[in-house]
Enzyme design. Structure first.
Site, PDB file in Angstrom:
ATOM      1  N   GLU A  34      27.934  44.568  43.905  1.00  0.00           N
ATOM      2  CA  GLU A  34      26.796  45.439  43.558  1.00  0.00           C
ATOM      3  C   GLU A  34      26.010  44.853  42.391  1.00  0.00           C
ATOM      4  OE1 GLU A  34      29.388  48.910  43.284  1.00  0.00           O
ATOM      5  OE2 GLU A  34      28.067  49.938  44.694  1.00  0.00           O
ATOM      6  N   ALA A  85      34.761  47.007  39.977  1.00  0.00           N
ATOM      7  CA  ALA A  85      34.992  47.931  38.871  1.00  0.00           C
ATOM      8  C   ALA A  85      36.449  47.796  38.447  1.00  0.00           C
ATOM      9  CB  ALA A  85      34.696  49.354  39.326  1.00  0.00           C
ATOM     10  N   GLY A 139      31.988  46.652  42.843  1.00  0.00           N
ATOM     11  CA  GLY A 139      30.994  46.665  41.781  1.00  0.00           C
ATOM     12  C   GLY A 139      30.532  45.253  41.419  1.00  0.00           C
ATOM     13  N   GLU A 164      35.576  49.026  48.826  1.00  0.00           N
ATOM     14  CA  GLU A 164      35.907  50.337  48.221  1.00  0.00           C
ATOM     15  C   GLU A 164      36.654  51.262  49.179  1.00  0.00           C
ATOM     16  OE1 GLU A 164      33.093  48.707  47.922  1.00  0.00           O
ATOM     17  OE2 GLU A 164      32.292  48.895  45.894  1.00  0.00           O
TER      18      GLU A 164
HETATM   19  O1  ZOZ Z   1      42.855  41.575  43.163  1.00  0.00           O
HETATM   20  C1  ZOZ Z   1      42.265  41.238  44.399  1.00  0.00           C
HETATM   21  C2  ZOZ Z   1      41.472  42.447  44.813  1.00  0.00           C
HETATM   22  O2  ZOZ Z   1      41.170  42.616  45.975  1.00  0.00           O
HETATM   23  N1  ZOZ Z   1      41.096  43.306  43.854  1.00  0.00           N
HETATM   24  C3  ZOZ Z   1      40.414  44.548  44.138  1.00  0.00           C
HETATM   25  C4  ZOZ Z   1      38.982  44.316  44.458  1.00  0.00           C
HETATM   26  C5  ZOZ Z   1      38.305  45.622  44.687  1.00  0.00           C
HETATM   27  O3  ZOZ Z   1      38.794  46.496  45.374  1.00  0.00           O
HETATM   28  N2  ZOZ Z   1      37.123  45.784  44.091  1.00  0.00           N
HETATM   29  C6  ZOZ Z   1      36.374  46.982  44.223  1.00  0.00           C
HETATM   30  C7  ZOZ Z   1      36.760  47.905  43.135  1.00  0.00           C
HETATM   31  S1  ZOZ Z   1      36.008  49.508  43.348  1.00  0.00           S
HETATM   32  C8  ZOZ Z   1      34.456  49.295  42.835  1.00  0.00           C
HETATM   33  O4  ZOZ Z   1      34.046  48.266  42.454  1.00  0.00           O
HETATM   34  C9  ZOZ Z   1      33.715  50.579  42.908  1.00  0.00           C
HETATM   35  C10 ZOZ Z   1      32.247  50.462  42.752  1.00  0.00           C
HETATM   36  O5  ZOZ Z   1      31.486  50.297  43.682  1.00  0.00           O
HETATM   37  C11 ZOZ Z   1      31.690  50.647  41.413  1.00  0.00           C
HETATM   38  C12 ZOZ Z   1      31.465  52.122  41.251  1.00  0.00           C
HETATM   39  C13 ZOZ Z   1      30.630  52.517  40.092  1.00  0.00           C
HETATM   40  C14 ZOZ Z   1      31.509  53.224  39.110  1.00  0.00           C
HETATM   41  C15 ZOZ Z   1      31.009  54.573  38.814  1.00  0.00           C
HETATM   42  C16 ZOZ Z   1      32.086  55.363  38.039  1.00  0.00           C
HETATM   43  C17 ZOZ Z   1      31.834  56.846  38.042  1.00  0.00           C
HETATM   44  C18 ZOZ Z   1      41.438  39.944  44.247  1.00  0.00           C
HETATM   45  C19 ZOZ Z   1      40.996  39.460  45.626  1.00  0.00           C
HETATM   46  C20 ZOZ Z   1      40.253  40.170  43.375  1.00  0.00           C
HETATM   47  C21 ZOZ Z   1      42.308  38.859  43.565  1.00  0.00           C
HETATM   48  O6  ZOZ Z   1      43.506  38.715  44.266  1.00  0.00           O
HETATM   49  P1  ZOZ Z   1      44.707  37.879  43.642  1.00  0.00           P
HETATM   50  O7  ZOZ Z   1      45.813  37.922  44.647  1.00  0.00           O
HETATM   51  O8  ZOZ Z   1      44.200  36.591  43.164  1.00  0.00           O
HETATM   52  O9  ZOZ Z   1      45.133  38.689  42.328  1.00  0.00           O
HETATM   53  P2  ZOZ Z   1      45.862  40.089  42.212  1.00  0.00           P
HETATM   54  O10 ZOZ Z   1      45.434  41.019  43.276  1.00  0.00           O
HETATM   55  O11 ZOZ Z   1      47.312  39.878  42.007  1.00  0.00           O
HETATM   56  O12 ZOZ Z   1      45.209  40.644  40.867  1.00  0.00           O
HETATM   57  C22 ZOZ Z   1      45.534  40.102  39.585  1.00  0.00           C
HETATM   58  C23 ZOZ Z   1      45.661  41.245  38.604  1.00  0.00           C
HETATM   59  O13 ZOZ Z   1      44.389  41.878  38.464  1.00  0.00           O
HETATM   60  C24 ZOZ Z   1      44.501  43.274  38.743  1.00  0.00           C
HETATM   61  N3  ZOZ Z   1      43.247  43.687  39.404  1.00  0.00           N
HETATM   62  C25 ZOZ Z   1      42.672  43.109  40.477  1.00  0.00           C
HETATM   63  N4  ZOZ Z   1      41.515  43.720  40.768  1.00  0.00           N
HETATM   64  C26 ZOZ Z   1      41.368  44.700  39.856  1.00  0.00           C
HETATM   65  C27 ZOZ Z   1      42.468  44.687  38.986  1.00  0.00           C
HETATM   66  N5  ZOZ Z   1      42.612  45.552  37.975  1.00  0.00           N
HETATM   67  C28 ZOZ Z   1      41.630  46.460  37.824  1.00  0.00           C
HETATM   68  N6  ZOZ Z   1      40.543  46.522  38.612  1.00  0.00           N
HETATM   69  C29 ZOZ Z   1      40.365  45.669  39.623  1.00  0.00           C
HETATM   70  N7  ZOZ Z   1      39.275  45.728  40.384  1.00  0.00           N
HETATM   71  C30 ZOZ Z   1      45.708  43.403  39.637  1.00  0.00           C
HETATM   72  O14 ZOZ Z   1      46.256  44.696  39.578  1.00  0.00           O
HETATM   73  C31 ZOZ Z   1      46.614  42.336  39.068  1.00  0.00           C
HETATM   74  O15 ZOZ Z   1      47.193  42.893  37.914  1.00  0.00           O
HETATM   75  P3  ZOZ Z   1      48.685  42.496  37.504  1.00  0.00           P
HETATM   76  O16 ZOZ Z   1      48.953  43.311  36.286  1.00  0.00           O
HETATM   77  O17 ZOZ Z   1      49.541  42.916  38.684  1.00  0.00           O
HETATM   78  O18 ZOZ Z   1      48.688  41.025  37.301  1.00  0.00           O
END
Ligand code: ZOZ
Ligand code: NAD
Length: 703
Positions: free
Chosen positions: A109, A63, A106, A129
């Protein structure tokens, strides 16, 4: 479709591609785009099957976490994901999720709502999450157990660590690993399913792996015990296990409703607000004004460390663990042998605990070259000095390095208290000098405080920030003040703990209160672990800097004078047995009594609430001064320092976030009361007063 989701075709197979860089999060428009694609596919008789794939570097990583703040603020009710996943699942034509990069939260999911999942070998899947203080909210706790069984799903949803494709295949989460081109492999897989004429397999209908409550109980009990221990104080991991367990007792729709209700409660909790703050905080601290993607960085291909003591050894390991060859220089063969023996024992310990293979340990060890000369330093791209804490010695070492090292070698000091500018003045290249303040044990702790001197060049700062990423640490840039940010704040924090003991609390009451607050360890026990003599020596050396008439703690100096330096002498605030188990010591009570008598204090009962408020607000007040003086870039930088270096509970978001959430007005009121009762050292920081009066929190300054 839309820019975020495109629909194309390979003959009778439709391809839905999500294009929302960088991580294909389910931002507004993405779920709707997928739903529209599924509708078009359902309506198009020429299409027999579909593939859902992520454009760019990953499948859907979850998400869009930024949307959660809107839901919490009541600006938005839902992101509509569950309904869209149900539409995918109800699609009469087989839909195959094609996974590369990460399918998280998500994202996983959504993949679970597809009828099949294929992945490249390097892909990772998970329900992280809980790391944001929530549980899966779009069916993760209900669909995942239907594929991999309740015991494994309970672990995946409560710990939150992703697993690799091979394990996912073994567990039944993924149906096939694709060698070669993922899209082509997924299309072939989808085509074969359609040709076989199989009915679309809905995950929600699967029950064969669910088992029953009795069979699942031991595994669920073990998962609960593990979560309670590892994530002490956090609610989400235990709720996640309950939601997974509900799979065996509730029909799918009721299980979904249960998950949803718990998800919403958690999303509105202060714990998830804190953990989401920490998630974005970790990324925010990497951004430094004046340092851009175009700022030149120096390649660190060869490094050197001076001093193979507690810190130098750990730093050498951190570098070697990242594949960087490192020369490790000591002043004597004996100290070098001792240092290398510790490094060897650390690697052997990791192998014995199964954390590292013997061959990996051997190759890391081989990257460290022990020596008592500066041979080879002329080729080093980075030198980190970790000799004893003393200005004269540091300056001497830096003058030697200046004479030997190439002009573009970054010269770093691990000093914890000394001025980087004064150290740099011993060289003819202060622009190349920077502080890299590792935390003990340096090969384990995630924090790296990066201290910029007045002359440090942006390229050197960028290189140090890059180094933090390379050695898998959280690099936080700070200014050059005494104790930098972390230890400068730690001083009033620990001082207040001692005042509370002098006023009547026992050491155990103080430590327990802070432990219950969520700190990894109480402040006095931490002193025993780090060594009380370190601070004692520093206090003696800098006694002349104390404000005349300002209250000074008495007990710790008295403990040191009695030879009680902490765990290393098996006696400090507590006594320690041979297994380092602590217990209260009557000898300490006598020292405390004597200190009270000297200060003329009549001891009183002190509540756990007062203990916690005084110690935590001492931290916050100093943090506010640091922020105002510009030694930390943002309040979130201070939070990240405390979360990654000082055992502050992540579910409270860090000291500054905790204070803002409590309300700076409330904090200020308590601080003013403490000032009235306990004196000038409680004068509130002007920034705190200003923000409290304006009704703002620290985060409002962060931009
Ligand atoms: O970014 C790493 C990561 O682990 N991201 C988070 C993954 C995560 O926690 N996903 C679960 C989200 S919660 C969810 O999905 C809830 C659910 O079940 C749905 C619920 C239903 C909704 C109902 C509502 C009522 C990852 C491993 C993916 C990539 O790592 P990297 O080191 O390659 O890259 P990062 O971490 O520097 O990320 C790059 C830029 O992307 C932004 N970002 C990453 N994941 C995001 C996100 N922004 C929004 N949402 C996400 N999920 C991150 O902040 C970064 O941004 P910048 O501006 O710093 O470049
Ligand atoms: P330590 O006493 O364990 O090790 C210092 C080592 O430096 C000794 O082995 C000594 O022989 C060696 N040394 C002295 N002069 C040398 C020279 N000229 N050339 C090569 N080696 C020399 O000390 P430590 O705890 O590792 O601390 C090192 C630095 O790290 C200090 O500046 C300290 O303030 C800082 N620091 C310590 C901690 C901690 O928890 N111990 C945490 C962060 C920072």
């Amino acid at each position: 479709m839309s820019e975020l989701v495109s629909l194309s075709r390979d003959n009778e197979v439709a391809i839905i591609t999500v294009n929302n860089p960088p991580v294909n999060a389910l931002s507004p428009g993405v779920p709707e785009g997928i739903a529209a694609a599924i509708e078009a596919i359902t309506a198009d008789a020429a299409i027999q099957a579909a593939v859902l794939i992520g454009g760019g570097r990953t499948f859907i990583a979850g998400a869009d976490i930024k949307e959660f703040a809107k839901i919490r603020a009541g600006q938005k009710k839902d992101i509509g994901l569950s309904q869209i996943i149900a539409r995918i699942e109800d699609c009469p034509k087989p839909v195959v999720a094609a996974i590369h990069g990460t399918a998280l939260g998500g994202g996983l999911e959504t993949a679970l709502g597809c009828h099949y999942r294929v992945a490249v070998a390097s892909a990772k899947v998970g329900q992280p999450e809980v790391k944001l203080g929530i549980i899966p909210g779009a069916g993760g706790t209900q669909r995942l157990p239907r594929l991999c069984g309740i015991p494994k799903a309970a672990v995946l949803c409560s710990v939150g660590d992703p697993i690799g494709a091979a394990e996912a295949l073994e567990l039944g989460i993924v149906d096939a690993i694709i060698e070669g081109d993922l899209l082509q492999g997924a299309i072939a897989f989808a085509r074969a399913r359609a040709a076989a004429g199989e009915a679309a397999r809905r995950t929600c209908d699967l029950t064969s792996r669910l088992g029953d409550s009795d069979a699942n109980k031991p595994a669920l009990d073990a998962a609960r015990a593990d979560a309670a221990r590892r994530f002490r104080g956090q609610r989400a991991p235990l709720v996640a296990i309950d939601a997974v367990a509900a799979c065996a007792t509730l029909p799918f729709d009721q299980g979904m409703a249960y998950e949803r209700e718990e998800f919403e409660k958690l999303l509105k909790s202060s714990q998830s607000a804190a953990m989401i703050h920490a998630f974005f905080g970790e990324r925010a601290v990497a951004k430094v004004p004046g340092v851009t993607k175009d700022t030149r960085t120096y390649d660190i291909r060869r490094a050197a460390v001076v001093g193979a003591g507690t810190m130098g050894g750990g730093i050498a390991m951190a570098l070697a663990n990242a594949g960087i060859p490192v020369l490790l220089k000591e002043s004597s063969q004996e100290a070098l042998d001792r240092g290398m023996a510790t490094i060897r024992a650390n690697y052997e310990g990791s192998v014995a605990r199964g954390r590292l293979s013997a061959s990996a340990a051997a190759s890391r060890l081989a990257l460290i070259t022990p020596q008592i000369s500066y041979d080879g330093f002329e080729q080093a791209d980075l030198v980190i000095e970790a000799v004893f804490e003393g200005m004269a010695l540091k300056k001497q070492v830096f003058a030697e390095l200046d004479a030997i090292c190439k002009p573009d070698c970054v010269l770093a000091s691990n000093t914890s208290t000394l001025s980087i500018d004064e150290i740099a003045s011993a060289t003819g290249r202060p622009q190349m000098v920077i502080g890299t303040h590792f935390f003990s044990p340096a090969n384990v702790m995630r924090l790296l405080e990066i201290v910029r001197g007045a002359a440090t060049a942006p390229e050197v700062i960028a290189t140090a920030m890059g180094l933090a990423r390379t050695v898998k640490k959280v690099g936080v840039l700070v200014g050059n003040c005494r104790g930098f940010v972390g230890n400068r704040m730690f001083h009033p924090y620990r001082r207040e703990a001692q005042f509370l003991v002098e006023e009547g609390a026992t050491p155990a009451q103080v430590d327990q209160a802070l432990y219950n607050f969520g700190m990894a360890m109480g402040p006095l026990a931490t002193g025993d672990l780090a060594g009380l003599d370190v601070g004692w020596r520093i206090r003696k050396e800098y006694a002349h800097l104390n404000n005349p008439g300002e209250r000074q703690p008495l007990v710790e100096d008295a403990l040191c004078e009695a030879g009680r330096y902490g765990q290393k002498t098996r006696a400090g605030w507590y006594r320690y047995d041979e297994k380092r188990q602590s217990s209260a010591d009557p000898a300490v009570d006598a020292i405390i009594e004597a200190a009270r008598a000297q200060a003329g204090i009549v001891p009183r009962e002190i509540s756990a609430e007062e203990i916690t408020e005084r110690i935590i607000y001492a931290l916050v007040n100093e943090g506010a001064r640091i922020l105002e003086e510009g030694f930390a870039l943002r309040s979130v930088d201070i939070d990240m320092i405390y979360l990654t270096g000082y055992g502050f509970p992540v579910w409270r978001g860090g000291p500054m976030f905790h204070a803002s959430l409590t309300g700076l007005g409330v904090v200020l009121e308590r601080i003013r009361e403490f000032e009235r009762l306990h004196g000038a050292h409680w004068a509130p920081a002007p920034l705190l007063v200003r923000l409290a009066e304006e009704g703002r929190g620290f985060e409002s300054l962060d931009g």
